[in-house]
Scaffold this motif. Structure first.
Motif: not given
Length: 328
Positions: A90-92, A94-101
């Motif tokens: 979910t977007s929630e 995935a948020a930490p990994l998405a920021r890191w990426l």
């Protein structure tokens, strides 16, 4: 005696429910390619560094948990998001990994995904207004969840330069070989494929290699322009616009762009446009004139000259040789 260059690092992200067969298979594939490439290096030093990355218990921290060349600083040159047997995050979630990426991408790391990994890559926002692929059963879900992503599951691999997406669960073999071709050359890629008894990706077998831009040069202002060019397909861009994007005076921009990428801005844009044109010639029935316009050329004659200069073939000859619709 000159010092050996550091190995190129390919990082593999271990996110929840990741397909471990793909993680270890990619690790073996890259290590095998590294063995073949290392033989060709006078120093005998590794050509590739393979690492695994995983979220730690500390909030939003992602660290190397496996590394074939520990102690070498800097972000990975490529980060790969393998497939998963689970449902998309979910977007929630995935948020930490998405920021890191996003942070790694801003530092010059090329991001790539396989199958459901495209959902995590899309959460970064870096696929907006770009072509991307995933497993065909998830095409509609990806398109609905990320309406600004142009989903095309007819293609097994879509290479946007700084972001690469691959389709089904086993497409990790194709993506792995594509990255080997980009980083170590076609000879090492073909040797790796033969040893593993895996069919090489179609484009990489050809004598005309795809454009592999340099993104890990460390010049953030130039990298920002490169990301913009890849996202826009380098269509309708001008030198003043590129300089403004970099917030540099034009002469300074020209000097720094060439130093960072090895190309003049015009040459760089030409390579990007011709790369898009090659894909259309290979897989579509559009006329050369239509492809010229779609690639960003108003004058089909000018397009033909640039295409011939870069590929060594006219658009018609290229289609006859490599186009799916032109093969006997």
């Amino acid at each position: 005696m000159s010092q050996a260059s550091p190995p190129t690092e390919i990082g593999i992200l271990l996110y929840p429910h990741v397909q471990l067969a793909a993680v270890y298979g990619l690790t073996d594939l890259f290590n095998l390619a590294n063995r073949f490439a290392t033989r060709q290096r006078p120093s005998g030093s590794p050509a590739l560094r393979v690492s695994h990355w995983q979220e730690t218990e500390a909030a939003e921290a992602v660290e190397r948990v496996f590394d074939t060349a520990p102690g070498t600083p800097g972000p990975p040159d490529v980060l790969l998001l393998p497939p998963s047997f689970g449902e998309p995050m979910t977007s929630e979630e995935a948020a930490p990994l998405a920021r890191w990426l996003r942070q790694r991408h801003a530092e010059g790391t090329t991001l790539s995904s396989v199958c459901i990994g495209a959902f995590l890559l899309a959460e970064t926002g870096l696929l907006a207004h770009r072509m991307a692929t995933t497993h065909w059963t998830y095409a509609a879900v990806l398109a609905e969840r990320f309406p600004d992503v142009r989903v095309d599951t007819d293609k097994l691999i879509i290479d946007e330069g700084d972001v690469i997406t691959a389709g089904g669960l086993m497409a990790w073999t194709d993506l792995g070989l594509k990255l080997v071709d980009r980083l170590l050359g076609s000879a090492v890629m073909l040797e790796t494929a033969r040893y593993l008894l895996v069919d090489p990706p179609g484009r990489e077998q050809r004598c005309y290699s795809s454009f592999s831009p340099r993104l890990n040069h460390g010049d953030e202002q130039i990298l920002k322009v490169q990301h913009w060019l890849h996202a826009s397909g380098a269509r309708q861009v001008t030198l003043p616009a590129m300089a403004e994007c970099a917030r540099l005076e034009e002469r300074t921009f020209l000097r720094r762009f060439h130093k960072a990428t090895g190309f003049r801005p015009t040459e760089y844009c030409q390579h990007l446009r011709v790369g898009k044109a090659r894909e259309m010639l290979e897989s579509s029935k559009r006329t050369v004139e239509q492809i010229a316009v779609a690639a960003g050329y108003e004058d089909p004659g000018a397009f033909r000259k640039v295409f011939q200069k870069i590929t060594g073939l006219s658009p018609g000859d290229y289609r006859s040789r490599f186009g799916l619709n032109g093969r006997a």
